[in-house]
Design a protein around this motif. Structure first.
Motif, PDB file in Angstrom:
ATOM      1  N   CYS A 158       0.844  -1.195   0.000  1.00  0.00           N
ATOM      2  CA  CYS A 158       0.000   0.000   0.000  1.00  0.00           C
ATOM      3  C   CYS A 158       0.880   1.246   0.000  1.00  0.00           C
ATOM      4  CB  CYS A 158      -0.914  -0.013   1.225  1.00  0.00           C
ATOM      5  SG  CYS A 158      -1.947   1.464   1.384  1.00  0.00           S
ATOM      6  N   ASP A 159       0.482   2.235  -0.824  1.00  0.00           N
ATOM      7  CA  ASP A 159       1.266   3.467  -0.931  1.00  0.00           C
ATOM      8  C   ASP A 159       0.921   4.488   0.150  1.00  0.00           C
ATOM      9  OD1 ASP A 159       2.584   2.560  -3.225  1.00  0.00           O
ATOM     10  OD2 ASP A 159       0.948   3.251  -4.533  1.00  0.00           O
ATOM     11  N   SER A 168      -1.276  -4.344  -0.522  1.00  0.00           N
ATOM     12  CA  SER A 168      -2.385  -3.684  -1.203  1.00  0.00           C
ATOM     13  C   SER A 168      -3.360  -4.712  -1.758  1.00  0.00           C
ATOM     14  CB  SER A 168      -1.869  -2.793  -2.342  1.00  0.00           C
ATOM     15  OG  SER A 168      -1.253  -3.590  -3.323  1.00  0.00           O
ATOM     16  N   SER A 171      -5.772  -1.095  -6.785  1.00  0.00           N
ATOM     17  CA  SER A 171      -5.007   0.017  -7.349  1.00  0.00           C
ATOM     18  C   SER A 171      -5.975   0.936  -8.063  1.00  0.00           C
ATOM     19  CB  SER A 171      -3.946  -0.479  -8.339  1.00  0.00           C
ATOM     20  OG  SER A 171      -2.931  -1.200  -7.681  1.00  0.00           O
ATOM     21  N   SER A 176      -3.487   6.750  -9.500  1.00  0.00           N
ATOM     22  CA  SER A 176      -2.188   6.128  -9.794  1.00  0.00           C
ATOM     23  C   SER A 176      -1.507   5.689  -8.498  1.00  0.00           C
ATOM     24  CB  SER A 176      -1.289   7.096 -10.573  1.00  0.00           C
ATOM     25  OG  SER A 176      -1.862   7.412 -11.816  1.00  0.00           O
ATOM     26  N   SER A 178      -1.703   2.460  -5.123  1.00  0.00           N
ATOM     27  CA  SER A 178      -2.240   1.183  -4.638  1.00  0.00           C
ATOM     28  C   SER A 178      -2.637   1.337  -3.171  1.00  0.00           C
ATOM     29  CB  SER A 178      -1.188   0.079  -4.794  1.00  0.00           C
ATOM     30  OG  SER A 178      -0.879  -0.113  -6.169  1.00  0.00           O
ATOM     31  N   TYR A 179      -3.719   0.619  -2.761  1.00  0.00           N
ATOM     32  CA  TYR A 179      -4.280   0.778  -1.422  1.00  0.00           C
ATOM     33  C   TYR A 179      -4.570  -0.585  -0.806  1.00  0.00           C
ATOM     34  CZ  TYR A 179      -5.347   5.498  -3.178  1.00  0.00           C
ATOM     35  OH  TYR A 179      -5.266   6.752  -3.712  1.00  0.00           O
ATOM     36  N   TYR A 199     -10.970   1.290 -10.325  1.00  0.00           N
ATOM     37  CA  TYR A 199      -9.937   0.550  -9.590  1.00  0.00           C
ATOM     38  C   TYR A 199      -9.846  -0.865 -10.151  1.00  0.00           C
ATOM     39  CZ  TYR A 199     -13.909  -1.499  -7.060  1.00  0.00           C
ATOM     40  OH  TYR A 199     -15.062  -2.149  -6.736  1.00  0.00           O
ATOM     41  N   PRO A 202      -4.183  -5.147  -7.647  1.00  0.00           N
ATOM     42  CA  PRO A 202      -2.886  -4.501  -7.389  1.00  0.00           C
ATOM     43  C   PRO A 202      -2.012  -4.511  -8.641  1.00  0.00           C
ATOM     44  CG  PRO A 202      -3.448  -6.028  -5.626  1.00  0.00           C
ATOM     45  CD  PRO A 202      -4.451  -6.268  -6.712  1.00  0.00           C
ATOM     46  N   THR A 203      -1.489  -3.344  -8.982  1.00  0.00           N
ATOM     47  CA  THR A 203      -0.640  -3.219 -10.167  1.00  0.00           C
ATOM     48  C   THR A 203       0.302  -2.042  -9.994  1.00  0.00           C
ATOM     49  OG1 THR A 203      -0.630  -2.963 -12.571  1.00  0.00           O
ATOM     50  CG2 THR A 203      -2.304  -1.744 -11.377  1.00  0.00           C
ATOM     51  N   THR A 204       1.372  -2.064 -10.760  1.00  0.00           N
ATOM     52  CA  THR A 204       2.301  -0.920 -10.793  1.00  0.00           C
ATOM     53  C   THR A 204       2.217  -0.209 -12.145  1.00  0.00           C
ATOM     54  OG1 THR A 204       4.080  -2.373 -11.550  1.00  0.00           O
ATOM     55  CG2 THR A 204       3.902  -1.996  -9.166  1.00  0.00           C
ATOM     56  N   PHE A 206       0.263   2.137 -14.336  1.00  0.00           N
ATOM     57  CA  PHE A 206      -0.784   3.143 -14.403  1.00  0.00           C
ATOM     58  C   PHE A 206      -0.650   3.896 -15.728  1.00  0.00           C
ATOM     59  CE2 PHE A 206       0.330   2.598  -9.929  1.00  0.00           C
ATOM     60  CZ  PHE A 206      -0.891   2.231  -9.402  1.00  0.00           C
TER      61      PHE A 206
END
Length: 730
Positions: A158-159, A168, A171, A176, A178-179, A199, A202-204, A206
Motif C-alpha cells: 500500500c502506498d 495492497s 489500485s 495512480s 495502490s491501497y 480501480y 494490485p498493479t504498478t 498506471f
C-alpha cells in the motif's frame, strides 16, 4: 512517459481477465521481449512499421546513430572537421555572418531514420522524432500481467499506509496509487467523487485514461486513418497530414479489428492438433536435415579427395619433367666446362699442343700436328663465338594455372538448371550508398540470392568477398569507403543448390561523404521565374512569358539575367560531395559553389537587365569574365546547356572550343575540399573528374545554381532502403 507525447495517451482498463482463452500468460514470454535489448518491454513505443520497441531503446538507437554519424564525418573530412549544419544564408544572416567578431552557432543534424530492430527496415520518425510515436499501452498492460504472474509471491504494498505498509488489495487508475482495504475506504469514501474512480487489482502499471494526439497535444484521438494505420484526431483530418486520407470512427475500427483478431485466434486454437502434427513433422525434417547434411559433407569430401589425387599426379609428373630437363642441361654444361678447361695453359689441349711443339722429327711432327691443328682451330672458333651448351632459364616449364584457378574459384554445387543472374548496370549506381539491381530469368525458381562485394585496392591485393543474403532482386549496400572502386556480383540459391556467380560490376564511390541539402526557397529565390517542388529537391525555370512582357515594354531590347538558387546548408571545413541532374532540354544552367559574401553581393546587386554588359555570374559588372583569371576566387560555376558541358577557360590549358565542350553527363557531381580550397566537377556515370580549380573557402560555402531560359535541375536523391510496405488490415 518522460516528457513524451505519450504522457497524454490512453488507458484501457486494467482488467485481469485471462488473456487468450486457454493460453496462459506465461506461455507468451517471447512476444513480450524487446527486439533491441532482449528484455521485457519497458514503456514500449509503436514504430511506423507497427513493431514495438522500448522507449529507452529508441533513444539509444538514435544516440548511437548520431555518434556514428559524427565519427564517420570526422574520419572522412580530412581527419578533423565534420560538416557544419548551418541555416540558410538569408539577407539578415549573411549580414550577420560578415560582421566582425560574429561567431557561428552550428548544429549537427540529428538522424531520425534508423533500422527497426524487429524487421530491419528503415524507420523515419520525422521532425517530431520520438515524440511522434504512440505508446503501446496494451502491450504494456500484458507485460505487467506477465510480471505479476512471474512474481506471484511478491506482494505490492500500500502506498498510503504508515510504516510498516500493508499489502495492497486494489489500485486506483485515477489516483495512480495502490491501497489496502482500510486506506481505500479512507481515501475513497462513499458518496464522494473519488468513489467513482476506476480501480483494478494490485498493479504498478498506471496509464492515462484518454489517448491524445501527438501532433495536436490538446486533442483527443477519435478517428482511425486506414491509409497510415494509426489513430488520429479531427484536426489531423481537417487540415493536417491526414486531410486527404480515408478515416473511420474509432468504434468502427475497434469493432473491425477486434472481430478479425478474435476470429483469427479462434481459428488458431481450433487447429491445435494440426499445429502439433506439423511440429512433429518439422522435428522429423530437422533430423533428416542433420543426416542429409552429414551425407552431403562426406560426398563433397570424396570429390575434393579426387581433385587432390589428380593434383598430386600432375604435380609428380611436372616435377619429374623439370628434374629430367635440369639433369640434361647440367650434363651439357659439365661437358662444355671440361672442354674449356682444356684450353687453359699446361692443361688439356693446350698442354698437349705444347708438348707436340717439342718434337724435332719433321715427319713425326707433321703427322701429329695436322689433326691437332684442326682441334686448335675449332677451339679458337668456339672462343670467338661463345654460346652456352644449354639454357639456364626454365620459362617453358612454368605451370599455367590461371584457367584452373578461375574454374576452382567458381567451384560450387551443381546448379541443376538455375540460370545465372545478371546485374542491371543501368539501374545500379553508387552515391551515399550503393544500389545494386539484378535480373533473373527464373526468379520464381530461386529462394534467395547472395550479393558479394569487395574493395579493389591499388596494389591489386585480393580482398575477401563480403556476402549479403537477399530475398529480392535489389539491395542497398552501405558503409563503403570513399573514393574506392568496388566489385559486385550475385548468385541465385534454391535450397542448398546455387548458380554460378554473375559477371562482376565495378562501381567507384564518390571522393568524399555525400553532403545532404535541399534548395532554399527564402534566400534570393525568384518565384516569378523559378518553380520549386514541395520536396525542395527540384527546380525549373519558367522565365518565358515574363521575358516576353518585359521585351514588349522595353523598345531598345531586353537582356535576361541568371536566376540564382542555393542550398539550405553551408560548409566551412572538411570534404563534401553532392550531385545533381540537369534536364536535357535546359538552355543554360550553372552549377558550383559560392561563398556567403559573394552570394550577398550577387543577391543585393541591382539588376540592370537592359544593359548587355551586365553578366551576373561573374560577380561584377565587367562585361566578361574571360579576361580575368583569378587563381583563388570565392566562387566557381560551370556552364551546362543544350546537352553540352562547357569547361571554363584557363590560362594553363588549351582554350580551343573543341577542347572545352564535352557531352553533358547524365548526372554531375561536385566535390568541395574546404581544407585544400579546391572544387572539382565529376561525371557521375564513370566517377571521372572533368574539371577542377582552386576556390577561396575562407567564408561559409554553399551549393549554388543558376538558370536562364527553360531548364531544370534535380538533386540526386540519397540511396536508402525502401520502407516496409504494409499489408491491408481492414
Amino acid at each position: 512517459m518522460e516528457g513524451d507525447a505519450s504522457d497524454s495517451q490512453v488507458r484501457g482498463g486494467g482488467a485481469t481477465a485471462p488473456l487468450f482463452l486457454q493460453v496462459t500468460i506465461k506461455n507468451i514470454e517471447k512476444e513480450l521481449i524487446c527486439p533491441a535489448c532482449k528484455e521485457l518491454f519497458t514503456h514500449p513505443l509503436i514504430l511506423p512499421c507497427q513493431h514495438s520497441v522500448c522507449h529507452k531503446c529508441v533513444k539509444e538507437l538514435l544516440l548511437s546513430l548520431d555518434d556514428s554519424f559524427n565519427d564517420v564525418a570526422s574520419d572522412n573530412s580530412s581527419q578533423s572537421s565534420p560538416r557544419l549544419r548551418l541555416t540558410s544564408p538569408s539577407m539578415d544572416k549573411i549580414d550577420k555572418i560578415n560582421r566582425p567578431g560574429w561567431k557561428r552557432n552550428s548544429l549537427t543534424p540529428r538522424p531520425t531514420t534508423f533500422p527497426c530492430p524487429g524487421c530491419e527496415h528503415d524507420v523515419d520518425l520525422g521532425e517530431r522524432g520520438v515524440s511522434g510515436l504512440f505508446r503501446n499501452f496494451t502491450l504494456e498492460t500484458i507485460v505487467e500481467r506477465y510480471r505479476q504472474a512471474a512474481r506471484a509471491a511478491t506482494a505490492i504494498m500500500c502506498d498510503l499506509c504508515k510504516p510498516p505498509p500493508q499489502e495492497s488489495t486494489k489500485s486506483c487508475m485515477d489516483c495512480s496509487a495502490s491501497y489496502c482495504n482500510e486506506c481505500f475506504k479512507i481515501y475513497h469514501p462513499w458518496g464522494t467523487v473519488k468513489a467513482q474512480h476506476e480501480y483494478v487489482g494490485p498493479t504498478t502499471n498506471f496509464r492515462p485514461k484518454i489517448l491524445m494526439c501527438p501532433e495536436h497535444e490538446t486533442e483527443r484521438i477519435n478517428m482511425y486513418c486506414e491509409l497510415c494505420r494509426r489513430p488520429v484526431c479531427h484536426l489531423c483530418k481537417l487540415g493536417g497530414n491526414h486531410s486527404n486520407h480515408r478515416v473511420t470512427t474509432m468504434s468502427s475500427a475497434y469493432k473491425t479489428l477486434k472481430e478479425k483478431l478474435s476470429k483469427d485466434i479462434d481459428f488458431l486454437i481450433s487447429k491445435e492438433s494440426q499445429v502439433k502434427s506439423q511440429i512433429s513433422e518439422l522435428n522429423l525434417l530437422m533430423k533428416e536435415t542433420e543426416c542429409n547434411g552429414e551425407r552431403a559433407k562426406e560426398e563433397a569430401l570424396i570429390h575434393f579427395e579426387k581433385l587432390f589425387e589428380i593434383l598430386e599426379d600432375r604435380k609428380s609428373s611436372v616435377l619429374k619433367a623439370i628434374d629430367a630437363s635440369k639433369k640434361l642441361r647440367l650434363d651439357k654444361f659439365h661437358t662444355q666446362v671440361e672442354e674449356y678447361q682444356g684450353l687453359l695453359e699446361n692443361s688439356g689441349l693446350v698442354g698437349y699442343a705444347q708438348e707436340v711443339l717439342k718434337e724435332t722429327d719433321q715427319s713425326c711432327f707433321v703427322q701429329t700436328a695436322k689433326q691437332l691443328h684442326l682441334r686448335i682451330q675449332k677451339a679458337t672458333e668456339s672462343l670467338k663465338n661463345f654460346r652456352p651448351a644449354a639454357q639456364a632459364s626454365f620459362e617453358d616449364y612454368v605451370v599455367n594455372t590461371s584457367k584452373q584457378t578461375e574454374v576452382l574459384g567458381e567451384l560450387s554445387f551443381f546448379s541443376s538448371g538455375i540460370d545465372i543472374p545478371e546485374i542491371n548496370e543501368e539501374q545500379s549506381k553508387v552515391y551515399n550508398n550503393a544500389l545494386i539491381n539484378w535480373h533473373h530469368p527464373e526468379k520464381d525458381k530461386a529462394d534467395s540470392y547472395v550479393l558479394e562485394y569487395r574493395k579493389i585496392t591499388r596494389d591489386e591485393e585480393m580482398m575477401p568477398w563480403n556476402e549479403v543474403e537477399v530475398h529480392g532482386t535489389s539491395k542497398v549496400v552501405s558503409s563503403l569507403d570513399s573514393n574506392s572502386p568496388y566489385a559486385f556480383r550475385v548468385r541465385a540459391y534454391r535450397g542448398s543448390i546455387c548458380s554460378p556467380c554473375s559477371r562482376e560490376l565495378v562501381l567507384h564511390t564518390p571522393p568524399a561523404p555525400v553532403f545532404s541539402f535541399l534548395f532554399d526557397e527564402k534566400c534570393g529565390y525568384n518565384n516569378e521565374h523559378l518553380l520549386l517542388n514541395l520536396k525542395r529537391d527540384r527546380v525549373e525555370s519558367r522565365a518565358g512569358f515574363n521575358v516576353l512582357l518585359a521585351a514588349e515594354r522595353i523598345q531598345v531590347g531586353y537582356y535576361t539575367s541568371l536566376d540564382y538558387i542555393i542550398g539550405d546548408v553551408g560548409m566551412t571545413k572538411g570534404k563534401h560531395f553532392w550531385a545533381c541532374r540537369v534536364e536535357p532540354y535546359s538552355y543554360l544552367v550553372k552549377v558550383g559553389v559560392a561563398s556567403s559574401d559573394k552570394l550577398q553581393e550577387w543577391l543585393r546587386s541591382p539588376r540592370d537587365v537592359a544593359s548587355p554588359r551586365y553578366e551576373q555570374d561573374s560577380g561584377h559588372d565587367s562585361g566578361s569574365e574571360d579576361a580575368c583569371f583569378d587563381s583563388s576566387q570565392p566562387f566557381t560555376l560551370v556552364t551546362i546547356g543544350m546537352k553540352k558541358f562547357f569547361i571554363p577557360k584557363s590560362p594553363t590549358s588549351s582554350n580551343e572550343p573543341k577542347n572545352r565542350v564535352l557531352a553533358m553527363p547524365t548526372s554531375i557531381g561536385i566535390f568541395l575540399d574546404c581544407d585544400k580550397g579546391k572544387v572539382s566537377f565529376y561525371d557521375m556515370d564513370h566517377m571521372k573528374c572533368l574539371y577542377e580549380r582552386q576556390v577561396d573557402c575562407s567564408h561559409t560555402m554553399y551549393p549554388a545554381f543558376a538558370l536562364m531560359g527553360s531548364g531544370g535541375i534535380q538533386l540526386e536523391e540519397p540511396i536508402t532502403a525502401k520502407y516496409l510496405e504494409y499489408e491491408e488490415d481492414m
